[in-house]
Write a protein that holds these residues in place. Structure first.
Motif, PDB file in Angstrom:
ATOM      1  N   LYS A 219       0.934  -1.168   0.458  1.00 13.19           N
ATOM      2  CA  LYS A 219       0.076  -0.014  -0.007  1.00 13.19           C
ATOM      3  C   LYS A 219       0.758   1.148  -0.358  1.00 13.19           C
ATOM      4  CE  LYS A 219      -3.884  -2.095   2.153  1.00 13.19           C
ATOM      5  NZ  LYS A 219      -5.268  -1.882   2.809  1.00 13.19           N
ATOM      6  N   TRP A 220       0.201   2.362  -0.774  1.00 10.95           N
ATOM      7  CA  TRP A 220       1.051   3.604  -1.067  1.00 10.95           C
ATOM      8  C   TRP A 220       1.806   4.104   0.729  1.00 10.95           C
ATOM      9  CZ3 TRP A 220       3.399   5.060  -4.935  1.00 10.95           C
ATOM     10  CH2 TRP A 220       3.070   4.433  -6.104  1.00 10.95           C
ATOM     11  N   HIS A 221       0.596   3.903   1.448  1.00  9.80           N
ATOM     12  CA  HIS A 221       1.535   4.223   3.410  1.00  9.80           C
ATOM     13  C   HIS A 221       2.182   3.448   3.627  1.00  9.80           C
ATOM     14  CE1 HIS A 221      -2.056   1.298   4.803  1.00  9.80           C
ATOM     15  NE2 HIS A 221      -0.743   0.746   5.460  1.00  9.80           N
ATOM     16  N   VAL A 291      -0.703  -0.086  -3.947  1.00  7.20           N
ATOM     17  CA  VAL A 291       0.176   0.324  -4.938  1.00  7.20           C
ATOM     18  C   VAL A 291       0.160  -0.327  -6.476  1.00  7.20           C
ATOM     19  CG1 VAL A 291       2.469   1.272  -6.083  1.00  7.20           C
ATOM     20  CG2 VAL A 291       2.181   1.376  -3.401  1.00  7.20           C
ATOM     21  N   PHE A 292       0.636  -1.673  -6.704  1.00 14.80           N
ATOM     22  CA  PHE A 292      -0.232  -2.186  -7.617  1.00 14.80           C
ATOM     23  C   PHE A 292      -1.107  -2.938  -7.806  1.00 14.80           C
ATOM     24  CE2 PHE A 292       4.443  -2.652  -6.654  1.00 14.80           C
ATOM     25  CZ  PHE A 292       4.670  -1.477  -7.301  1.00 14.80           C
ATOM     26  N   ALA A 293      -2.747  -1.760  -8.890  1.00 11.59           N
ATOM     27  CA  ALA A 293      -3.542  -2.030  -9.240  1.00 11.59           C
ATOM     28  C   ALA A 293      -4.684  -1.589 -10.626  1.00 11.59           C
ATOM     29  CB  ALA A 293      -4.306  -1.154  -7.883  1.00 11.59           C
ATOM     30  N   HIS A 294      -5.312  -2.242 -10.624  1.00  8.51           N
ATOM     31  CA  HIS A 294      -6.520  -1.438 -11.814  1.00  8.51           C
ATOM     32  C   HIS A 294      -6.337  -0.356 -11.533  1.00  8.51           C
ATOM     33  CE1 HIS A 294      -7.461  -5.298 -13.341  1.00  8.51           C
ATOM     34  NE2 HIS A 294      -7.464  -4.894 -12.049  1.00  8.51           N
ATOM     35  N   SER A 295      -6.922   0.660 -12.445  1.00  5.28           N
ATOM     36  CA  SER A 295      -7.038   2.235 -12.930  1.00  5.28           C
ATOM     37  C   SER A 295      -7.958   2.860 -11.744  1.00  5.28           C
ATOM     38  CB  SER A 295      -7.849   2.714 -14.009  1.00  5.28           C
ATOM     39  OG  SER A 295      -7.849   2.539 -14.963  1.00  5.28           O
TER      40      SER A 295
END
Length: 395
Positions: A219-221, A291-295
């Motif tokens: 995750k971004w955090h 972080v790495f996900a669909h739109s």
């Protein structure tokens, strides 16, 4: 569940199993006669009570392997193992072990029965009927069956684990495809042509050595772009159509990884692009923060990620798996002289021995450098006329 023992005659005992009361309040009891010593009768009673507690028939000689495996899946596997592990066990038990061996009475299962099953599975064990299973797959079947029978012994349903008397097929060790620096560049160029999020995902995999589940659960955090670090604190799995975020298997798998400056810059630009794209398309920001996900921020399917990565590798003119990027990270780091202990910590290995066992082929180059260093160091103290090999002295 209660039970009692009553002596009927010499070396003859009556066991009483109290099964509660029926709908009319009538007491339900089961009587079993046993011949032998009192100790043997007590052992038989404990075995019967354990069977009842585990939902088995009182007559354990009639319990089939299939009945036991189904109960084991429900009472142990579903409760004590991770969802992905339980799902893998379920596939093996329901699709292979029960159809092949399920009708065999548990108490009468013999090593020969299991050995014959392995032979058949290797020859024609595929569910689609198109040939046999690999030695590695059948070895997994052996591990599951052995684990189940170990609990059957524990639950006093059988006296021995017959899987211990079987020789399972020995799987060949997978040889990872180790990418060299030019090949890493080829792969990254192909991934860049494919676009986000696969370029960023593969780049991160190569430069951090993270596992697929760790990458997809990031995750971004968890990412500090200012300090150029990220924290591995969870993995993402898909089990029976449902995405599950869970903690890594071991405490060592929870770790902080330093990012290269280029990777930190790449992720910063990717994050900005991700936010701009969602705003432009009017997509809601998914609270999963992946972080790495669909739109729309929803999780990427692990299977789809592996499949797409394989297509990118093929486009690059290479042959490797997504997991081989982890091997490339470790191999290149060690070949560039990074301490194996540091590499192991970045990979999340429990000990340096694990790292060295997997990558024992890498230090050979480092050993040659060390050997040359030893030779040059000792030469300073050697008498060239006495200790230098004759072949070198005559040059």
């Amino acid at each position: 569940m209660n039970g009692s023992i009553r002596r009927r005659s010499k070396n003859s005992w009556e066991l009483t199993i109290d099964q509660g009361r029926d709908a009319d309040g009538k007491r339900l009891r089961k009587f079993v006669n046993v011949k032998g010593t009192k100790t043997q009768a007590q052992q038989k009673l404990r075995k019967l009570l354990t069977s009842v507690d585990n939902g088995m028939s009182l007559d354990t000689s009639k319990v089939t392997l299939g009945e036991f495996l189904a109960r084991w899946m429900e009472d142990y596997v579903a409760i004590k193992t991770a969802p992905s592990t339980a799902n893998g066990y379920r596939m093996i038990v329901m699709c292979h072990l029960i159809p092949a061996l399920g009708n065999v009475p548990l108490a009468k299962l013999q090593p020969a029965d299991v050995q014959a099953y392995y032979k058949k599975a290797l020859a024609k064990g595929r569910r689609d009927g198109k040939g046999g299973l690999s030695a590695r797959t059948v070895h997994h079947h052996h591990r599951v069956l052995s684990e189940a029978l170990k609990h059957a012994v524990k639950w006093q349903l059988i006296h021995r684990n017959v899987a211990d008397g079987v020789d399972p097929p020995k799987p060949s060790r997978y040889e990872a495809v180790i990418l060299n620096p030019p090949e890493v560049d080829q792969l990254l160029l192909a991934a860049q042509a494919h676009g986000a999020p696969y370029y960023e995902l593969i780049y991160t995999a190569i430069y951090t050595g993270m596992r697929r589940g760790e990458l997809l659960g990031l995750k971004w955090h968890d990412v500090d772009l200012d300090m150029a670090t990220l924290s591995v604190v969870r993995t993402l799995q898909r089990v029976r159509g449902e995405f599950i975020l869970k903690e890594p298997k071991t405490s060592r798998s929870r770790r902080d990884i330093a990012l290269t400056p280029d990777l930190a810059i790449l992720l910063r630009g990717y994050k900005r692009h991700q936010e701009e794209q969602r705003t432009l398309l009017g997509l809601p920001f998914d609270d999963m923060d992946l972080v790495f996900a669909h739109s729309d921020g929803s999780p990427l399917d692990p299977g789809t990620v592996s499949h797409t990565s394989k297509k990118i590798v093929k486009k690059a003119g290479l042959e490797s798996r997504l997991h081989d990027n982890r091997h490339a990270f470790a191999t290149l780091m060690m070949s560039f002289g990074v301490n194996p202990k540091v590499v192991g910590e970045m990979l999340g290995h429990s000990t340096i021995a694990t790292t060295m066992d997997i990558y024992s082929h890498v230090p050979l180059g480092l050993q040659r450098d060390a050997a040359r260093t030893l030779q040059e160091g000792l030469k300073k103290y050697q008498d060239p006329e006495k200790s230098t090999p004759f072949e070198l002295r005559i040059k």
